[in-house]
Design an enzyme around this catalytic site. Structure first.
Site, PDB file in Angstrom:
ATOM      1  N   ASP A   1      -0.342   5.137   0.831  1.00 41.71           N
ATOM      2  CA  ASP A   1      -0.658   6.126   1.877  1.00 41.71           C
ATOM      3  C   ASP A   1      -0.676   5.509   3.274  1.00 41.71           C
ATOM      4  O   ASP A   1      -1.425   4.567   3.544  1.00 41.71           O
ATOM      5  CB  ASP A   1      -2.019   6.771   1.600  1.00 41.71           C
TER       6      ASP A   1
ATOM      7  N   ASP B   1       0.865  -1.175   0.000  1.00 35.99           N
ATOM      8  CA  ASP B   1       0.000   0.000   0.000  1.00 35.99           C
ATOM      9  C   ASP B   1       0.909   1.235   0.000  1.00 35.99           C
ATOM     10  O   ASP B   1       2.090   1.143   0.363  1.00 35.99           O
ATOM     11  CB  ASP B   1      -0.857  -0.052   1.282  1.00 35.99           C
TER      12      ASP B   1
ATOM     13  N   ASP C   1      -1.958  -0.710   6.108  1.00 38.51           N
ATOM     14  CA  ASP C   1      -2.227  -0.037   7.389  1.00 38.51           C
ATOM     15  C   ASP C   1      -3.718   0.073   7.725  1.00 38.51           C
ATOM     16  O   ASP C   1      -4.067   0.401   8.847  1.00 38.51           O
ATOM     17  CB  ASP C   1      -1.626   1.378   7.400  1.00 38.51           C
TER      18      ASP C   1
HETATM   19 MG   LIG Z   1      -3.113   3.133   3.537  1.00 39.10          MG
END
Ligand SMILES: [Mg+2]
Length: 278
Positions: free
Chosen positions: A19, A17, A222
């Site tokens: 961001d 991922d 996240d």
């Molecule tokens: Mg993310």
């Protein structure tokens, strides 16, 4: 329908991922993960970006990372495979500039039609990227207006915000009636089709597996929208949120908890794994 498949024999693939994971939540820097990225490069391990960002945004990050691997945009909406990358045939949806594109997502125009119904639930309090000016997106995301205009080039996913008094369940009902779904990233909710990061990864892994039978995979994320990705790999790694917590919605038996936020957690977890298993 006749491009090419990999001739190389890879042992590992890394899906990441962007961001809040490889890129810092606030500064969007990947600097703390640089040495870990280089460690993968030295071992000839592909790093495949798998994000809710648009193709236009990913292309900028790929250039900065000197990354020439395939990538997955907009929460599994599409897989972009550079035309010179694989050397055997695989099925794809369309050719576009330098890529073979495998589309899995619902067209943005259809998403926006359904989003208009969702907005009516709480008028003025639910807003998507299609409603914002580039200046507004820049403010919400904390990056430049130029980058915001790339973030607005949506093809398969509508990020949105809502005020606290909005009933998320009703939004989900409208989405489900239209065979769409809602997920959540670090900053936004997302309206999308029947696609997710995991489905795209499984498809791409199968193309690699033609020549790399014993392929193992690693993924780093996240947030909730990373769950389908973490579920389908051998080494799922969850990095900490900006407040050093872990997303409570991600529960997996073999989940590896990185001891750090975003790219510094990325780096620590990767080195631990490289020293132990790879
Ligand atoms: Mg993310």
């Amino acid at each position: 329908m006749s491009p090419y498949r990999s001739q190389k024999n890879y042992q590992y693939l890394v899906f990441t991922d962007l961001d809040g994971t490889l890129l810092d939540h606030e500064t969007y820097s990947f600097e703390p993960a640089l040495s870990a990225l280089n460690a993968f490069k030295e071992r000839n391990i592909p790093i495949i970006i798998c994000t809710s960002k648009t193709r236009a945004e990913i292309e900028i990050v790929r250039t900065e990372l000197h990354n020439t691997y395939p990538f997955i945009s907009e929460n599994g909406g599409a897989i972009f495979i550079p035309k010179n990358y694989f050397s055997d045939v695989f099925p794809f949806t369309k050719e576009e500039s330098d890529y073979f594109v495998i589309e899995l997502g619902t067209p943005y125009s259809k998403l926006r039609e359904v989003f208009e119904q969702i907005k009516n639930l709480n008028p003025g309090k639910i807003k998507g990227f299609g409603d914002f000016t580039p200046q507004e997106v820049a403010e919400l995301c904390g990056f430049s207006v130029q980058k915001a205009s790339l973030a607005k080039k949506r093809e398969y996913d509508e990020p949105f915000i809502l005020e606290n008094d909005t009933d998320l369940k009703k939004i989900q009902e409208i989405a489900e009636e239209a065979s769409l779904q809602i997920t959540r990233g670090g900053r936004f909710y997302h309206l999308l089709g029947n696609n997710d990061k995991g489905k795209a990864i499984l498809l791409l892994k199968n193309i690699y597996k033609e020549k790399s039978e014993h392929l193992k995979s690693i993924a780093l994320g996240d947030s909730l929208n990373d769950f389908p990705m973490l579920e389908v790999v051998d080494y799922p790694i969850l990095v900490q949120k900006p407040d050093e917590s872990y997303d409570p919605s991600i529960k997996l038996k073999n989940l590896i908890l990185a001891s750090g936020k975003g790219p510094s957690g990325w780096s620590k977890a990767v080195f631990k794994l490289l020293n132990k298993s790879l």
